[in-house]
Design a protein around this motif. Structure first.
Motif, PDB file in Angstrom:
ATOM      1  N   UNK A  17      -9.143  11.168   5.217  1.00  0.00           N
ATOM      2  CA  UNK A  17      -9.491  10.744   3.865  1.00  0.00           C
ATOM      3  C   UNK A  17      -8.793   9.445   3.492  1.00  0.00           C
ATOM      4  N   UNK A  18      -7.533   9.353   3.871  1.00  0.00           N
ATOM      5  CA  UNK A  18      -6.760   8.135   3.609  1.00  0.00           C
ATOM      6  C   UNK A  18      -7.379   6.943   4.325  1.00  0.00           C
ATOM      7  N   UNK A  19      -7.731   7.125   5.588  1.00  0.00           N
ATOM      8  CA  UNK A  19      -8.314   6.031   6.359  1.00  0.00           C
ATOM      9  C   UNK A  19      -9.663   5.617   5.784  1.00  0.00           C
ATOM     10  N   UNK A  20     -10.473   6.577   5.362  1.00  0.00           N
ATOM     11  CA  UNK A  20     -11.760   6.246   4.753  1.00  0.00           C
ATOM     12  C   UNK A  20     -11.588   5.427   3.481  1.00  0.00           C
ATOM     13  N   UNK A  21     -10.599   5.799   2.685  1.00  0.00           N
ATOM     14  CA  UNK A  21     -10.307   5.046   1.474  1.00  0.00           C
ATOM     15  C   UNK A  21      -9.863   3.624   1.773  1.00  0.00           C
ATOM     16  N   UNK A  22      -9.054   3.481   2.827  1.00  0.00           N
ATOM     17  CA  UNK A  22      -8.589   2.143   3.208  1.00  0.00           C
ATOM     18  C   UNK A  22      -9.748   1.272   3.686  1.00  0.00           C
ATOM     19  N   UNK A  23     -10.726   1.875   4.362  1.00  0.00           N
ATOM     20  CA  UNK A  23     -11.914   1.116   4.772  1.00  0.00           C
ATOM     21  C   UNK A  23     -12.674   0.651   3.531  1.00  0.00           C
ATOM     22  N   UNK A  24     -12.860   1.551   2.584  1.00  0.00           N
ATOM     23  CA  UNK A  24     -13.592   1.195   1.368  1.00  0.00           C
ATOM     24  C   UNK A  24     -12.913   0.046   0.631  1.00  0.00           C
ATOM     25  N   UNK A  25     -11.609   0.111   0.500  1.00  0.00           N
ATOM     26  CA  UNK A  25     -10.869  -0.951  -0.175  1.00  0.00           C
ATOM     27  C   UNK A  25     -10.975  -2.261   0.601  1.00  0.00           C
ATOM     28  N   UNK A  26     -10.851  -2.169   1.925  1.00  0.00           N
ATOM     29  CA  UNK A  26     -10.901  -3.382   2.748  1.00  0.00           C
ATOM     30  C   UNK A  26     -12.252  -4.088   2.651  1.00  0.00           C
ATOM     31  N   UNK A  27     -13.325  -3.335   2.411  1.00  0.00           N
ATOM     32  CA  UNK A  27     -14.641  -3.969   2.330  1.00  0.00           C
ATOM     33  C   UNK A  27     -14.780  -4.891   1.137  1.00  0.00           C
ATOM     34  N   UNK A  28     -13.965  -4.664   0.114  1.00  0.00           N
ATOM     35  CA  UNK A  28     -14.097  -5.491  -1.094  1.00  0.00           C
ATOM     36  C   UNK A  28     -12.929  -6.424  -1.351  1.00  0.00           C
ATOM     37  N   UNK A  29     -11.790  -6.201  -0.677  1.00  0.00           N
ATOM     38  CA  UNK A  29     -10.637  -7.018  -1.071  1.00  0.00           C
ATOM     39  C   UNK A  29      -9.743  -7.480   0.077  1.00  0.00           C
ATOM     40  N   UNK A  30     -10.196  -7.336   1.299  1.00  0.00           N
ATOM     41  CA  UNK A  30      -9.363  -7.720   2.436  1.00  0.00           C
ATOM     42  C   UNK A  30     -10.122  -8.674   3.358  1.00  0.00           C
ATOM     43  N   UNK A  31      -9.395  -9.460   4.141  1.00  0.00           N
ATOM     44  CA  UNK A  31     -10.058 -10.332   5.122  1.00  0.00           C
ATOM     45  C   UNK A  31     -10.688  -9.511   6.248  1.00  0.00           C
TER      46      UNK A  31
END
Length: 71
Positions: A17-31
């Protein structure tokens, strides 16, 4: 991978769940390189889950193939 395999089931679920959330965040705010890194982490934990149930990447690819044909 030894630490993940020995982790209690609830810990494994929480980690995915944590990793899925990090993917979601990375899609909008990470390089792009960070997104790739987060997806790699999610894939790793997903592969561990599949292995636990005697499944593998071929099972996921078969499901994707069925979904594409249904579209």
């Amino acid at each position: 991978m030894g630490v993940i395999v020995r982790m209690p089931c609830s810990g494994k679920v929480e980690k995915r769940g944590e990793e899925g959330g990090e993917v979601a965040i990375a899609t909008v705010s990470e390089p792009d390189d960070r997104l790739v890194s987060e997806v790699a982490d999610l894939w790793f934990h997903s592969l561990v889950a599949l292995e636990h149930y005697g499944l593998g990447p071929a099972d996921v690819l078969a499901e994707l193939s069925r979904g594409i044909k249904a579209s």
